[in-house]
Motif scaffolding. Sequence first.
Motif, PDB file in Angstrom:
ATOM      1  N   ASN A 227       0.832  -1.214   0.000  1.00 16.78           N
ATOM      2  CA  ASN A 227       0.000   0.000   0.000  1.00 16.78           C
ATOM      3  C   ASN A 227       0.863   1.258   0.000  1.00 16.78           C
ATOM      4  O   ASN A 227       0.625   2.205  -0.763  1.00 16.78           O
ATOM      5  CB  ASN A 227      -0.921   0.014   1.213  1.00 16.78           C
ATOM      6  N   ARG A 291      -7.426  -3.504   2.013  1.00 18.52           N
ATOM      7  CA  ARG A 291      -6.106  -3.021   1.597  1.00 18.52           C
ATOM      8  C   ARG A 291      -5.736  -3.584   0.220  1.00 18.52           C
ATOM      9  O   ARG A 291      -5.123  -2.897  -0.598  1.00 18.52           O
ATOM     10  CB  ARG A 291      -5.052  -3.406   2.637  1.00 18.52           C
ATOM     11  N   GLN A 294      -7.606  -1.699  -2.381  1.00 18.02           N
ATOM     12  CA  GLN A 294      -6.971  -0.405  -2.654  1.00 18.02           C
ATOM     13  C   GLN A 294      -5.834  -0.551  -3.651  1.00 18.02           C
ATOM     14  O   GLN A 294      -5.599   0.329  -4.483  1.00 18.02           O
ATOM     15  CB  GLN A 294      -6.454   0.203  -1.348  1.00 18.02           C
TER      16      GLN A 294
END
Length: 422
Positions: A227, A291, A294
């Motif tokens: 991330n 996550r 994303q």
Amino acid sequence: VSILSEARDTAVLPVVDEMLRDTDMRVRTEALLYLTHLAHIDPLARIEQLGDFQDFSIRSAMVAFLARPGDTQNLEAASLLLDAMVAERGPDGARTRLEAARLLGSLPVHFESQLRTLLDDPDVEVVRHALRAVGRQCKRSFMEPVIERLGSPTLAKDAADVLARCGDRVVGTLRDHLVDTEVPIEQRREIPGVLQRIGTPTAQHALVENLICSDTILRFRIISGLNKLRQAHPDYDLDVRTVETGLVAEIMGHYRSYEILGTLGHTANADDPVTRGLQESMSQELERIFRLLQLLFPGHDIHSAYVGIQSRNPLIHDNALELLDNVLRPQLRTLLVPLLDSEVSVDERIELANRILGGRLGGREEAITALIYSEDPWLKACAAYSIGALGLKSLKHELDRWLDDADPLLRETARHSKAQLA
């Protein structure tokens, strides 16, 4: 003066030269070391002029002088002096070895055996400076002992700093350690943070390669590192197929948790520590899922959707769900949305989990066995608790296996449950 020497700051040379006449011998010692490291003076000549210095500073200055390229260089003599410093014991031994470790950071690369010895020194500060010396050279042959220090609570940060400084040269070695299940998990869990700090496409690839691993803490750190890397370098190519595979694996793991929850009886045991532990683990599973989303959909505010899904406000929850409906591809939408929609009850999710995973677990004992092999330390502790609380003597051997586990909660829970069974 020691700090300025470490920083290789030569702006204060005239001031430090005057400090050779300071009334405090410790100040004179640091000034001599500074000038020998950075001003290329002959330490013997200075010592004869000014007199009293501490023994370790004289030896250190002589090593630096003899190791310097030029007419006065004598590596054999420098090595003998350095060997004696590295082997020093007694009241002043640690200070002498510390100075040897500091010195090695500024010497030519002819003193590998001494540096290896100092990396295994019993004094933490000595090892810390030896690690810094390795960081200035970044020789691949030294990376193994540096990676081992990632498992040390007192030296993990220093080891991570060294590895991050070495950059792409160590990514292959880090990747090999990350994938090797024989490497202690404490070391492996620190590697994603190092790869994220290195921040190159090769480092990103090493993280993506290891998205599907059994340890949940390691898996979270890999995803978190990706991330941060994607946020800093959105232009890097991402292996979308591998990330999607990791996402599907997380979703299936979440369904498995619902299956276990249903087998344990989530309604009747809402206050049971095992149920609470499982629900906490499921919350972490959900965070990992978002996550990964994303990573796959960086142009959308997936974090807001994650917060909105958990909101008790129906409007906020529905808006978050609508965002995901618009973003997700049909296959992912069919798999994931029932796990998020507040109108789908826990019982319905459990039934859906049983259908997707191909059948129900065979009872509470089989559900506990699933927790045992979850690779999540917290869920293993929950399993250990259940073995004692439910009197599952057929699983007593698992408790014996955990009595010496590195995780303190699991270890103590296993001891408590074994006493219950007895």
